[in-house]
Design a protein around this motif. Structure first.
Motif, PDB file in Angstrom:
ATOM      1  N   SER A  48      38.209   8.940  23.483  1.00 22.89           N
ATOM      2  CA  SER A  48      39.197  10.000  23.627  1.00 22.89           C
ATOM      3  C   SER A  48      39.954  10.194  22.320  1.00 22.89           C
ATOM      4  O   SER A  48      39.700   9.513  21.321  1.00 22.89           O
ATOM      5  CB  SER A  48      40.188   9.648  24.744  1.00 22.89           C
ATOM      6  N   ARG A  60      48.173  21.320  21.433  1.00 19.84           N
ATOM      7  CA  ARG A  60      47.894  19.885  21.556  1.00 19.84           C
ATOM      8  C   ARG A  60      46.959  19.606  22.731  1.00 19.84           C
ATOM      9  O   ARG A  60      46.842  18.477  23.199  1.00 19.84           O
ATOM     10  CB  ARG A  60      49.211  19.126  21.751  1.00 19.84           C
ATOM     11  N   LEU A  61      46.259  20.648  23.176  1.00 20.34           N
ATOM     12  CA  LEU A  61      45.387  20.501  24.333  1.00 20.34           C
ATOM     13  C   LEU A  61      44.278  19.485  24.081  1.00 20.34           C
ATOM     14  O   LEU A  61      43.828  18.803  25.002  1.00 20.34           O
ATOM     15  CB  LEU A  61      44.786  21.869  24.693  1.00 20.34           C
ATOM     16  N   ARG A  63      44.417  16.726  22.881  1.00 18.98           N
ATOM     17  CA  ARG A  63      44.874  15.358  23.109  1.00 18.98           C
ATOM     18  C   ARG A  63      44.842  14.974  24.586  1.00 18.98           C
ATOM     19  O   ARG A  63      45.043  13.805  24.931  1.00 18.98           O
ATOM     20  CB  ARG A  63      46.293  15.187  22.571  1.00 18.98           C
ATOM     21  N   THR A  64      44.602  15.939  25.460  1.00 17.42           N
ATOM     22  CA  THR A  64      44.582  15.681  26.901  1.00 17.42           C
ATOM     23  C   THR A  64      43.189  15.232  27.329  1.00 17.42           C
ATOM     24  O   THR A  64      42.188  15.820  26.917  1.00 17.42           O
ATOM     25  CB  THR A  64      44.977  16.947  27.680  1.00 17.42           C
ATOM     26  N   ASN A  65      43.127  14.186  28.151  1.00 15.56           N
ATOM     27  CA  ASN A  65      41.846  13.663  28.624  1.00 15.56           C
ATOM     28  C   ASN A  65      41.416  14.377  29.902  1.00 15.56           C
ATOM     29  O   ASN A  65      42.203  14.523  30.843  1.00 15.56           O
ATOM     30  CB  ASN A  65      41.955  12.162  28.898  1.00 15.56           C
ATOM     31  N   HIS A  94      45.200  25.062  32.527  1.00 18.18           N
ATOM     32  CA  HIS A  94      45.507  24.960  31.094  1.00 18.18           C
ATOM     33  C   HIS A  94      45.167  26.214  30.289  1.00 18.18           C
ATOM     34  O   HIS A  94      45.555  26.294  29.122  1.00 18.18           O
ATOM     35  CB  HIS A  94      44.776  23.752  30.496  1.00 18.18           C
TER      36      HIS A  94
END
Length: 446
Positions: A48, A60-61, A63-65, A94
């Motif tokens: 990740s 910063r999407l 960075r989302t798992n 999102h």
């Protein structure tokens, strides 16, 4: 220690560091406005953003798992319905510019049709859903990194047209925006009037990458990152490119001269080369005056470089500019051309396969520059340590990047704890040794 340089190969090769899925995920995840959805069990979520952080100037999407988190029941009944639902949910919650869906070993073995699911989902959600069919069964990490470029060529690049174009539009290939380094590169290029049409992949935007086929020229940074993408875009879209680096003043100046000359050949303003030379003279003079006192203090210090790829040679040039003697540089992840450049700078006898622990163990090394995995070994050998791999928070690109690197090295070497890093712990010292230490401390205090 024997060296190992890697030529490009079409045969999947497994090396330490991960599988093809890991390489593809690492290469595409810096595209910041997309959802990166892993179709597989929870364990694959280990690959990740947290394991290879890259910066963003906007969304910063990335960075989302996201994962389908397949279970034993999904393996028995198939995971296609779960994947379709996950895509719909991610888009609904999102609103990404696109969705990249990564195949892993388990759904590949049970026969989930990734391409068909993504094609159907794209029609439902009204945006691109890109299949990244590179499970660990396909080969090693290097294969996944290279094949990620093929994914972009097949599904993304050339699918949209830019809103506007200029004669100085360029693309950057293989820049990951670690520690926000892309911002320093953009600032230098903008001063010359050059526009970065797209960065692939660091701080990347899906629409910009989709329209990157209209660029006038390209700079490629690392032979192992998106291996072959620059050549493919040259052959398919007629975009010429240069190999460049923004580490170290000499490399930066050569890169700026090279891209300016390439753009002038393709119709950019004829005074671009003259303006480039003026910027280079100004920046080199400014950095030299600031670097001179630090170089005086660091001159002759011995450095061991335990990284690879483009840094195996470009950081050597930066360290030599600072005044350090580079006694070894790792070329484990370097191409043949990168090995040649490293040998020309450091000497062929100083190329090593990984960090040279034998040389480190002999002592006399003042600083080790590598990833965090080597930190304790460096400290235990009595050497200072500076992070230069992807976990770092220090931006090393641009003319000022050399100053930042020099300051970090000096701070590490002169740190008050560095002198005692090789001392045995108190519980391993004899009573006589501890008493002598106390007497010495009291004498200094008195």
């Amino acid at each position: 220690m024997a060296t190992r340089c890697s030529d490009r190969t079409d045969i999947p090769v497994r090396r330490g560091g991960g599988c093809a899925f890991c390489g593809a995920k690492m290469s595409l995840q810096p595209i910041v406005d997309a959802v990166h959805l892993i179709h597989g069990p929870m364990i694959c979520l280990g690959h990740s953003w947290d394991s290879r952080p890259t910066a963003s100037s906007g969304s910063r999407l990335h960075r989302t798992n996201f994962t389908t988190s397949l279970t034993e029941m999904d393996i028995a009944l198939g995971g296609e319905r779960k994947l379709a639902g996950a895509i719909d949910s991610a888009v609904d919650r999102h609103d990404p510019a696109a969705v990249f869906v990564y195949q892993t070993c388990v759904p590949a073995m049970i026969g989930d049709d990734l391409a068909a699911i993504c094609r159907a989902a794209a029609g439902r959600v009204g945006r691109p859903v890109v299949p990244v069919d590179l499970s660990g069964l396909n080969g090693g990490k290097d294969h996944g990194t290279r094949a990620a470029g093929d994914v972009l060529l097949d599904h993304v690049i050339g699918t949209r047209e830019p809103e506007r174009l200029t004669d100085t539009d360029i693309i950057l290939i293989g820049e990951y925006n670690v520690a926000g380094e892309l911002g320093h590169i953009r600032a230098l290029l903008a001063e010359l009037g050059l526009r970065v049409l797209a960065s692939i992949p660091g701080d990347g935007r899906y629409a910009a990458i989709a329209g990157s086929h209209r660029a006038r020229a390209a700079i490629t940074f690392c032979s192992r990152a998106f291996d072959g993408l620059a050549e493919a875009m040259r052959d398919r879209y007629g975009i010429p490119f240069i190999h460049g680096s923004f580490y170290g003043s000499a490399n930066i100046s050569a890169t700026l001269r090279g891209i300016a000359a390439l753009l002038v050949e393709r119709g950019a303003p004829s005074d671009l080369s003259a303006r480039t030379e003026a910027l280079i003279r100004r920046e080199e003079a400014r950095i030299e005056s600031s670097l001179a006192p630090i170089r005086q203090r660091l001159r002759g210090k011995r450095a061991l470089l335990g990284t690879g790829g483009v840094k195996s040679w470009s950081l050597v040039a930066a360290l030599q500019q600072i005044g350090l003697d580079v006694v070894g540089t790792s070329v484990t992840k370097s191409s043949t051309d990168e090995c040649r450049r490293a040998a020309g700078l450091a000497g062929a006898d100083r190329l090593t396969a990984g960090l040279d622990f034998d040389r480190l163990g002999l002592g006399g090394i003042d600083v080790v520059l590598s990833g965090g995995i080597h930190r304790l070994k460096a400290i235990r050998a009595g050497a200072a340590w500076v992070e230069v791999n992807h976990e770092r928070r220090l931006a090393l690109t641009g003319y000022d990047g050399t100053l930042r690197l020099a300051a970090a090295i000096e701070a590490a070497i002169t740190h008050p704890l560095a002198a005692g890093s090789t001392d045995r712990p108190p519980w391993e010292r004899t009573d006589r040794e501890q008493k002598a230490d106390r007497i010495g401390t009291e004498a200094k205090a008195g």
